[in-house]
Design a protein around this motif. Structure first.
Motif, mmCIF file in Angstrom:
data_model
loop_
_atom_site.group_PDB
_atom_site.id
_atom_site.type_symbol
_atom_site.label_atom_id
_atom_site.label_comp_id
_atom_site.label_asym_id
_atom_site.label_seq_id
_atom_site.Cartn_x
_atom_site.Cartn_y
_atom_site.Cartn_z
ATOM 1 N N ALA A 1 2.560 9.655 3.838
ATOM 2 C CA ALA A 1 2.559 8.338 3.189
ATOM 3 C C ALA A 1 3.190 7.226 4.029
ATOM 4 N N PRO A 2 4.361 7.412 4.650
ATOM 5 C CA PRO A 2 4.996 6.284 5.355
ATOM 6 C C PRO A 2 4.609 6.143 6.824
ATOM 7 N N VAL A 3 3.779 7.035 7.363
ATOM 8 C CA VAL A 3 3.554 7.064 8.817
ATOM 9 C C VAL A 3 2.912 5.774 9.315
ATOM 10 N N ALA A 4 1.841 5.303 8.654
ATOM 11 C CA ALA A 4 1.126 4.111 9.140
ATOM 12 C C ALA A 4 2.045 2.899 9.204
ATOM 13 N N LEU B 1 0.826 -1.211 0.000
ATOM 14 C CA LEU B 1 0.000 0.000 0.000
ATOM 15 C C LEU B 1 0.859 1.261 0.000
ATOM 16 N N LEU B 2 2.021 1.217 0.654
ATOM 17 C CA LEU B 2 2.919 2.367 0.624
ATOM 18 C C LEU B 2 3.401 2.625 -0.799
ATOM 19 N N LEU C 1 15.662 6.058 4.757
ATOM 20 C CA LEU C 1 16.452 6.648 3.670
ATOM 21 C C LEU C 1 16.138 5.969 2.338
ATOM 22 N N ALA C 2 15.920 4.651 2.373
ATOM 23 C CA ALA C 2 15.613 3.933 1.130
ATOM 24 C C ALA C 2 14.265 4.369 0.565
ATOM 25 N N VAL C 3 13.251 4.487 1.414
ATOM 26 C CA VAL C 3 11.932 4.929 0.950
ATOM 27 C C VAL C 3 11.994 6.368 0.451
ATOM 28 N N THR C 4 12.764 7.221 1.123
ATOM 29 C CA THR C 4 12.912 8.612 0.696
ATOM 30 C C THR C 4 13.575 8.684 -0.680
#
Length: 441
Positions: free
Chosen positions: A128-131, A99-100, A150-153
């Motif tokens: 977006a990434p909080v949940a 879902l992210l 860092l990877a998601v960013t």
């Protein structure tokens, strides 16, 4: 004493359970709060009012709500994983991860069709990434979580750059994404750590109670061994001697059996003394022991007043039992930080006062103690047993809340004229009721 040794302090445990519930509810509410604020706000002015941008915005909102549901589903197990009471299977995070990625794709699509302003894009990127982060921060180490952040960013930065986002909007993606993840780290991790420390402290209190029970059992076993060991050995030897004398027709066999009978009766009386707790307790030893035990438990203990060394032995014994029981109750009940033991003696009476803070008023028993008394009969433990011991020397016991979170126990023993020296010099067994003495005979 042994029964209370197995109990937890229910006041402390109830407090921990409320804190635990509050922490879990907070983690469950957080993603909904951020989604309903950061995800809905752009609809007012940042999302272009056209069918496609509105549809993408609604789809992104629905994906965020689904993330909240999955986050709530994983909160309890992730918390248990952090506390070390369960194992969190990483496959439970896969739906949230998918879902992210979907939410990042929707954000990129909105930016690609010029359907959202830069400010709205950054706000939705931050949410977006909080949940996912709320549960992920509990099942991984801080170092791993930061690497994943860092990877998601970097992924989000690359996707937005690929669809044509440039300038300040692209530069703002890094701090906003990092802010959302680090905010979650700062809010969740310390709360879970504090709760973990409190549960460990509660387990330490429980272990302390179990050790006290084990120590009491060892003491009781030593007393029985001391009482019965030598006497049983003498009985065995004299019985063998009596058998040999009887086989030889010697009249001394009768004398040996009479001695065996006397030793058996003496042993029976000594066992009763142990079971009923009539052995003398040394006041100075009990005062030093109470101070050492309370200090070891992190409770500041202050001893003031007289040493009590000049008091009659029965009075010292009775007060020694009061000190022992009071120190035990301070450890078992409430959440004390300080305890004061004061002994005052005069020509008329001696007064022992034990006062501690952190009293648990809700646990007050029918006899006025904060759960200290167990309602046991004569010779038992708790406040009822202490009153029996003090009654032998014409003493009295008063226990109950003293206001301001204090619990006070006061033992008073008159020294004259009721408790005359002649009476106090008698051993406890000599002051028992005649019926009881007759029963023992």
């Amino acid at each position: 004493m042994l029964v209370r040794g197995w109990r937890r302090s229910w006041q402390q445990r109830s407090k921990l359970e409320r804190i635990d519930l509050y922490s879990r509810l907070t983690l469950s509410v957080m993603p909904w709060l951020f989604t309903l604020s950061w995800q809905l706000a752009p609809f007012k002015s940042d999302i272009r009012h056209a069918p496609l941008p509105i549809a993408l915005g609604v789809a992104l909102l629905l994906v965020s709500l689904a993330q909240c549901l999955l986050s709530n589903r994983n909160v309890k197990l992730s918390y248990a994983h952090y506390l070390g009471t369960a194992v969190f299977p990483l496959r439970r995070q896969l739906p949230q991860l998918v879902l992210l990625l979907v939410s990042l794709g929707l954000l990129a699509t909105m930016a690609g069709v010029d359907g959202v302003a830069d400010s709205g894009l950054l706000v939705m990127t931050m949410n977006a990434p909080v949940a996912l982060a709320i549960t992920q921060v509990l099942v991984t180490t801080v170092r791993t979580f930061l690497i994943q952040t860092l990877a998601v960013t970097a992924l989000d930065l690359g996707v937005l750059a690929a669809v044509g986002v440039r300038g300040g909007a692209l530069a703002g993606v890094v701090p906003t994404m990092l802010f959302g993840c680090l905010l979650t780290l700062i809010a969740v991790r310390p709360s879970a750590w504090s709760l973990s420390v409190m549960w460990q402290a509660e387990e330490a209190r429980d272990l302390q109670a179990r050790l006290a029970v084990a120590e009491e059992r060892l003491r009781f076993g030593r007393d029985l061994h001391d009482v019965l060991g030598r006497n049983l050995a003498v009985i065995a030897l004299k019985s063998e001697l009596a058998v040999e004398l009887a086989q030889r027709g010697r009249p001394e066999a009768v004398d040996q059996m009479v001695e065996v009978q006397r030793i058996a009766r003496t042993s029976q009386q000594e066992v009763r003394d142990v079971v009923r707790g009539y052995r003398e307790a040394d006041l100075s030893t009990e005062l030093a022991g109470a101070r050492g035990v309370l200090s070891a438990a992190g409770i500041e203990c202050e001893l003031t007043g007289d040493a009590g060394t000049e008091l009659p032995v029965p009075v010292q014994s009775a007060l020694g039992w009061v000190v022992r029981e009071a120190a035990t109750n301070v450890l078992r009940h409430g959440d004390p930080r300080r305890c004061t033991i004061r002994l005052r003696s005069s020509a008329d009476a001696v007064v022992l006062l034990v006062e501690n803070d952190g009293a648990a008023v809700a646990a007050a028993g029918p006899d006025g103690g904060s759960g200290a008394g167990d309602g046991s009969g004569p010779g038992g433990s708790g406040l009822a047993g202490l009153r029996e011991r003090l009654r032998v020397v014409d003493g009295s016991l008063d226990a109950g809340p003293a206001g301001n979170g204090l619990f006070r126990l006061t033992a008073t023993i008159p020294l004259a004229p009721a408790a005359s020296p002649a009476r106090l010099d008698k051993p406890p067994a000599a002051r028992e009721a005649p019926a009881l003495q007759e029963e023992r005979r």
